[in-house]
Design a protein around this motif. Structure first.
Motif, PDB file in Angstrom:
ATOM      1  N   ALA A  39       0.584  -1.384  -0.550  1.00  0.00           N
ATOM      2  CA  ALA A  39      -0.063   0.103   0.220  1.00  0.00           C
ATOM      3  C   ALA A  39       0.626   1.090   0.277  1.00  0.00           C
ATOM      4  O   ALA A  39       0.055   2.233  -0.533  1.00  0.00           O
ATOM      5  CB  ALA A  39      -0.839  -0.372   1.000  1.00  0.00           C
ATOM      6  N   GLU A  40       2.162   1.446   0.283  1.00  0.00           N
ATOM      7  CA  GLU A  40       2.665   1.874   0.873  1.00  0.00           C
ATOM      8  C   GLU A  40       4.199   2.434   0.124  1.00  0.00           C
ATOM      9  O   GLU A  40       4.278   3.510  -0.911  1.00  0.00           O
ATOM     10  CB  GLU A  40       3.824   2.565   1.374  1.00  0.00           C
ATOM     11  N   HIS A  41       4.148   1.170  -1.365  1.00  0.00           N
ATOM     12  CA  HIS A  41       5.720   1.188  -1.708  1.00  0.00           C
ATOM     13  C   HIS A  41       5.109   0.444  -3.199  1.00  0.00           C
ATOM     14  O   HIS A  41       4.544  -0.320  -3.860  1.00  0.00           O
ATOM     15  CB  HIS A  41       6.670   0.548  -1.073  1.00  0.00           C
ATOM     16  N   VAL A  60       8.636  -3.939  -5.864  1.00  0.00           N
ATOM     17  CA  VAL A  60      10.078  -4.467  -5.333  1.00  0.00           C
ATOM     18  C   VAL A  60      10.553  -3.608  -4.250  1.00  0.00           C
ATOM     19  O   VAL A  60      10.972  -4.207  -3.476  1.00  0.00           O
ATOM     20  CB  VAL A  60      11.434  -4.268  -6.836  1.00  0.00           C
ATOM     21  N   THR A  61      10.413  -2.390  -3.910  1.00  0.00           N
ATOM     22  CA  THR A  61      10.594  -2.144  -2.614  1.00  0.00           C
ATOM     23  C   THR A  61       9.721  -2.573  -1.594  1.00  0.00           C
ATOM     24  O   THR A  61      10.598  -2.764  -0.666  1.00  0.00           O
ATOM     25  CB  THR A  61      10.016  -0.230  -3.352  1.00  0.00           C
ATOM     26  N   ALA A  62       8.334  -3.078  -1.500  1.00  0.00           N
ATOM     27  CA  ALA A  62       7.753  -3.332  -0.793  1.00  0.00           C
ATOM     28  C   ALA A  62       8.851  -5.550  -0.298  1.00  0.00           C
ATOM     29  O   ALA A  62       8.801  -5.018   0.111  1.00  0.00           O
ATOM     30  CB  ALA A  62       6.014  -3.134  -1.214  1.00  0.00           C
ATOM     31  N   LEU A  63       9.158  -5.536  -1.586  1.00  0.00           N
ATOM     32  CA  LEU A  63       9.241  -6.699  -1.032  1.00  0.00           C
ATOM     33  C   LEU A  63      10.738  -7.105  -0.594  1.00  0.00           C
ATOM     34  O   LEU A  63      10.739  -7.501   0.570  1.00  0.00           O
ATOM     35  CB  LEU A  63       9.571  -7.797  -2.674  1.00  0.00           C
ATOM     36  N   ALA A  64      11.446  -5.661  -1.074  1.00  0.00           N
ATOM     37  CA  ALA A  64      12.574  -5.896  -0.404  1.00  0.00           C
ATOM     38  C   ALA A  64      12.767  -5.012   1.459  1.00  0.00           C
ATOM     39  O   ALA A  64      13.653  -5.577   2.326  1.00  0.00           O
ATOM     40  CB  ALA A  64      13.762  -4.093  -0.825  1.00  0.00           C
ATOM     41  N   ALA A  97       1.986 -14.671   1.337  1.00  0.00           N
ATOM     42  CA  ALA A  97       2.087 -12.854   1.825  1.00  0.00           C
ATOM     43  C   ALA A  97       3.091 -13.079   0.814  1.00  0.00           C
ATOM     44  O   ALA A  97       3.336 -11.815   0.539  1.00  0.00           O
ATOM     45  CB  ALA A  97       2.233 -12.879   3.239  1.00  0.00           C
ATOM     46  N   LEU A  98       3.938 -13.494   0.297  1.00  0.00           N
ATOM     47  CA  LEU A  98       4.731 -14.240  -0.427  1.00  0.00           C
ATOM     48  C   LEU A  98       4.460 -13.917  -2.121  1.00  0.00           C
ATOM     49  O   LEU A  98       5.151 -12.915  -2.804  1.00  0.00           O
ATOM     50  CB  LEU A  98       6.461 -15.515  -0.312  1.00  0.00           C
ATOM     51  N   THR A  99       3.172 -14.729  -2.670  1.00  0.00           N
ATOM     52  CA  THR A  99       2.678 -14.641  -3.126  1.00  0.00           C
ATOM     53  C   THR A  99       2.139 -12.846  -3.785  1.00  0.00           C
ATOM     54  O   THR A  99       2.174 -12.160  -4.933  1.00  0.00           O
ATOM     55  CB  THR A  99       1.165 -15.564  -3.057  1.00  0.00           C
ATOM     56  N   THR A 100       0.988 -13.000  -2.407  1.00  0.00           N
ATOM     57  CA  THR A 100       1.009 -10.867  -2.677  1.00  0.00           C
ATOM     58  C   THR A 100       1.764 -10.312  -3.572  1.00  0.00           C
ATOM     59  O   THR A 100       1.658  -9.684  -4.115  1.00  0.00           O
ATOM     60  CB  THR A 100       0.057 -10.957  -1.556  1.00  0.00           C
TER      61      THR A 100
END
Length: 183
Positions: free
Chosen positions: A78-80, A83-87, A126-129
């Protein structure tokens, strides 16, 4: 009013015990319940009322960490950008894995199997999301899935304690780079 107050106190004690246990697991070579009770500011009787065994306490620390890790995925998206969210989620995985190592080292095999069953599904979801969001915006490779990533981040279990700070996040950045879609 008095019973409600006691329940609030009990809930506060329980939360302080879990927080203290998390700190002890992360920072001590040996997990001692009396040290956890002292850190939480409660007596040993209070600790044992909430967690009759050491395994019960460690399992609860682990379960809460899994819940926080799972809840972080949609919040980060929701914030990023994906790729940034995953990092940033991987940064949390490094913290989670460090605590998990301490918990798994202290918990018996039967309890460990229950904990692993509890976490793999929600963490995989969560990872799939996160991966699907990255695939949708073209930043994550289309040929990877959550199981691939879970197998890759399993490398964290082989990182020695004395090299954790230098290696854990570095290895996760390598995994992240491998997940990126190349032009």
């Amino acid at each position: 009013m008095e019973p409600r107050h006691r329940r609030a106190d009990a809930a506060g004690n329980r939360a302080r015990i879990i927080q203290a246990a998390r700190a002890v697991i992360a920072n001590a070579d040996e997990i001692k319940l009396n040290a956890i009770a002292k850190e939480a500011g409660v007596g040993q009787g209070t600790l044992y009322r909430h967690f009759p065994t050491r395994e019960d306490l460690l399992a609860e620390v682990y379960r809460e960490d899994v819940e926080e890790l799972v809840a972080a995925a949609p919040a980060l998206l929701a914030e990023h950008q994906p790729v940034t969210a995953l990092a940033r989620w991987f940064d949390r995985v490094a913290d989670y894995a460090q605590v998990k190592r301490g918990v798994f080292a202290a918990v018996e095999a039967a309890v460990w199997q229950d904990l692993a069953a509890h976490s793999l599904g929600p963490i995989g979801d969560a990872l799939t999301t996160l991966l699907e969001a990255g695939k949708a915006d073209g930043t994550i490779r289309s040929d990877v899935d959550a199981r691939d990533v879970i197998l890759l981040i399993g490398c964290l279990t082989r990182v020695e304690e004395d090299e954790w700070d230098a290696k854990a996040r570095h290895l996760l950045r390598i995994v992240l780079d491998g997940l990126r879609r190349r032009p």
